[in-house]
Design an enzyme around this catalytic site. Sequence first.
Site, short mmCIF file in Angstrom:
data_model
loop_
_atom_site.label_atom_id
_atom_site.label_comp_id
_atom_site.label_asym_id
_atom_site.label_seq_id
_atom_site.Cartn_x
_atom_site.Cartn_y
_atom_site.Cartn_z
N GLU A 58 82.50 73.81 6.22
CA GLU A 58 83.47 74.06 5.13
C GLU A 58 84.90 73.67 5.51
OE1 GLU A 58 79.93 76.60 4.40
OE2 GLU A 58 81.21 76.23 6.15
N HIS A 109 78.43 82.61 -5.80
CA HIS A 109 77.76 83.71 -5.10
C HIS A 109 78.75 84.76 -4.60
CE1 HIS A 109 74.79 80.53 -5.23
NE2 HIS A 109 73.84 81.39 -4.87
N ARG A 167 76.16 84.59 -9.02
CA ARG A 167 74.76 84.17 -8.94
C ARG A 167 73.93 84.76 -10.08
NH1 ARG A 167 70.70 85.98 -4.00
NH2 ARG A 167 68.93 84.67 -4.54
#
Length: 312
Positions: A58, A109, A167
């Site tokens: 990331e 999420h 999610r």
Amino acid sequence: MSEVKKIATRESYGNALVEVGKENPNVVVLDADLAAATKTGTFKKAFPERHIDCGIAECNMTGIAAGMATTGKIPFISSFAMFAAGRNFEQIRNSIGYPHLNVKIGATHAGISVGEDGATHQCNEDIALMRTIPGMVVICPSDDVEAKAAVKAAVEYEGPVYLRFGRLAVPVINDKPDYKFEIGKGVTLKEGKDLTIVATGLPVAECLAAAEMLAKDGIDAEVINIHTIKPLDEDLIVASAKKTGKVVTVEEHSVIGGLGGAVAECLSEKAPTRMLRIGMNDVFGESGTAVALLHKYGLDAEGIYNKIKAFV
């Protein structure tokens, strides 16, 4: 009565990326080996040449996006909120925030509704982290309609934007002809006189249901959807607080530093008001189904109703 349509905002994110990709050739998407989960795979299928899988890296993805932004591209970087905001904080701060680059962070999420992935993946701190970065816009849409509108607004906005998606499939509540999304502007979903409920993201629909339950007890609640936590619609919140005299904030996030913190900061300076913050109370989540976790931590309609009833 027909069943309420439910869509996960991460699905909305993936679909919206395709829509803005068609309209703007400068939109590019970077993912950290999670395209299937974050739904950026939808964009990859439509525009393979404009999608980059950066692998489980990331921080490196953020640096790549920053470089692309300096060439006129509009990069969206995507991962789970725990990684996009948590693992990646320093890179977002220094490589995107400090130079105020036109990079969008699509964090999926978020919150305890990640469910069975457990506490390590249930990010309840991301709004607090992103709020502290100077110049960062922080958006947490409540449903499919709002999520798509937020992505489009982020493309049009010049500067860094943090977009928070979930999610779990949530009810579609904004499918109205007069719905309008504007960065920094809250939406009053229900007028009321006895107290104000200020909510963001997944709990917004639950708050509307809780307001109906409160109405049966003779409590007239005003419900405000704050999709943009930063910049906060202070005028709307202050006006409502002065009208009702009591404010309850509800978020699928820690009560420390998130929506509740932002509203408390605002009201303490501009209109001191009795407040209750509903969210994760300085605890980590745990593994379990999303629905069971939301119920256990009092973030479903029943839990919100009970907490507000006790507060009132």
